[in-house]
Scaffold this motif. Structure first.
Motif, PDB file in Angstrom:
ATOM      1  N   ARG A  55       0.765  -1.349   0.031  1.00 17.95           N
ATOM      2  CA  ARG A  55       0.059  -0.226  -0.012  1.00 17.95           C
ATOM      3  C   ARG A  55       0.748   1.289  -0.062  1.00 17.95           C
ATOM      4  NH1 ARG A  55      -2.398  -0.077   4.843  1.00 17.95           N
ATOM      5  NH2 ARG A  55      -3.331  -1.828   4.277  1.00 17.95           N
ATOM      6  N   GLU A  56       1.914   1.256   0.840  1.00 17.74           N
ATOM      7  CA  GLU A  56       2.857   2.419   0.898  1.00 17.74           C
ATOM      8  C   GLU A  56       3.511   2.590  -0.350  1.00 17.74           C
ATOM      9  OE1 GLU A  56       5.068   2.722   4.545  1.00 17.74           O
ATOM     10  OE2 GLU A  56       3.725   1.936   5.681  1.00 17.74           O
ATOM     11  N   TYR A  57       3.764   1.468  -1.069  1.00 19.04           N
ATOM     12  CA  TYR A  57       4.772   1.570  -2.200  1.00 19.04           C
ATOM     13  C   TYR A  57       3.819   2.214  -3.156  1.00 19.04           C
ATOM     14  CZ  TYR A  57       7.774   0.515  -5.930  1.00 19.04           C
ATOM     15  OH  TYR A  57       8.794   0.267  -7.111  1.00 19.04           O
ATOM     16  N   GLU A  58       2.573   1.647  -3.209  1.00 17.28           N
ATOM     17  CA  GLU A  58       1.559   1.901  -4.311  1.00 17.28           C
ATOM     18  C   GLU A  58       1.188   3.471  -4.166  1.00 17.28           C
ATOM     19  OE1 GLU A  58      -1.172  -0.999  -4.063  1.00 17.28           O
ATOM     20  OE2 GLU A  58       0.176  -2.431  -5.287  1.00 17.28           O
ATOM     21  N   GLY A  99      12.167   0.001   9.835  1.00 16.09           N
ATOM     22  CA  GLY A  99      13.299  -0.474  10.612  1.00 16.09           C
ATOM     23  C   GLY A  99      13.731  -1.711   9.954  1.00 16.09           C
ATOM     24  N   ARG A 100      13.561  -1.931   8.663  1.00 13.76           N
ATOM     25  CA  ARG A 100      13.959  -3.130   7.789  1.00 13.76           C
ATOM     26  C   ARG A 100      14.983  -2.692   6.603  1.00 13.76           C
ATOM     27  NH1 ARG A 100      12.997  -8.177   9.683  1.00 13.76           N
ATOM     28  NH2 ARG A 100      11.366  -8.031  11.141  1.00 13.76           N
ATOM     29  N   ALA A 158      12.564   4.347   1.577  1.00 12.73           N
ATOM     30  CA  ALA A 158      11.809   5.264   2.798  1.00 12.73           C
ATOM     31  C   ALA A 158      10.893   4.364   3.394  1.00 12.73           C
ATOM     32  CB  ALA A 158      10.880   6.241   1.952  1.00 12.73           C
ATOM     33  N   ILE A 159      10.458   3.225   2.696  1.00  9.51           N
ATOM     34  CA  ILE A 159       9.623   2.232   3.522  1.00  9.51           C
ATOM     35  C   ILE A 159      10.678   1.424   4.443  1.00  9.51           C
ATOM     36  CG2 ILE A 159       8.255   0.184   3.192  1.00  9.51           C
ATOM     37  CD1 ILE A 159       7.188   1.187   0.443  1.00  9.51           C
ATOM     38  N   ALA A 160      11.502   1.089   3.861  1.00 10.68           N
ATOM     39  CA  ALA A 160      12.571   0.115   4.794  1.00 10.68           C
ATOM     40  C   ALA A 160      12.925   0.869   5.952  1.00 10.68           C
ATOM     41  CB  ALA A 160      13.747  -0.062   4.053  1.00 10.68           C
TER      42      ALA A 160
END
Length: 89
Positions: free
Chosen positions: A23-26, A39-40, A33-35
């Protein structure tokens, strides 16, 4: 969803996380930024998105819109390659 860093994520928890990441990527966020937000690692997020069947964008963002230069790709150094465009130098 609270997921601890460096903890294996499998089964339903992984599927649930994949939905959140997708969802965040789309919505336009980058994998990097998502990582960072979760914390991944970049590789982990990339792998989860790929496993979930999310179509990934090409690297480097949207270059078709140009970046304010004079050339077709926004690069003023290549303005001479574009018919009808003055290089301005």
């Amino acid at each position: 969803m609270c997921v601890h860093k460096k903890k294996w994520i499998t089964g339903d928890a992984r599927e649930e996380l994949a939905e959140v990441l997708a969802r965040e990527y789309e919505e336009g966020r980058s994998i990097r930024a998502i990582a960072q937000a979760h914390g991944r690692s970049y590789g982990f997020v990339h792998r989860v998105l790929t496993e979930a069947g999310v179509p990934l964008r090409p690297r480097g963002g949207d270059v078709s819109a140009g970046r304010g230069g004079n050339g077709a790709d926004g690069d003023p150094a290549r303005a001479h390659d574009v018919p009808g465009v003055s290089p301005g130098f």
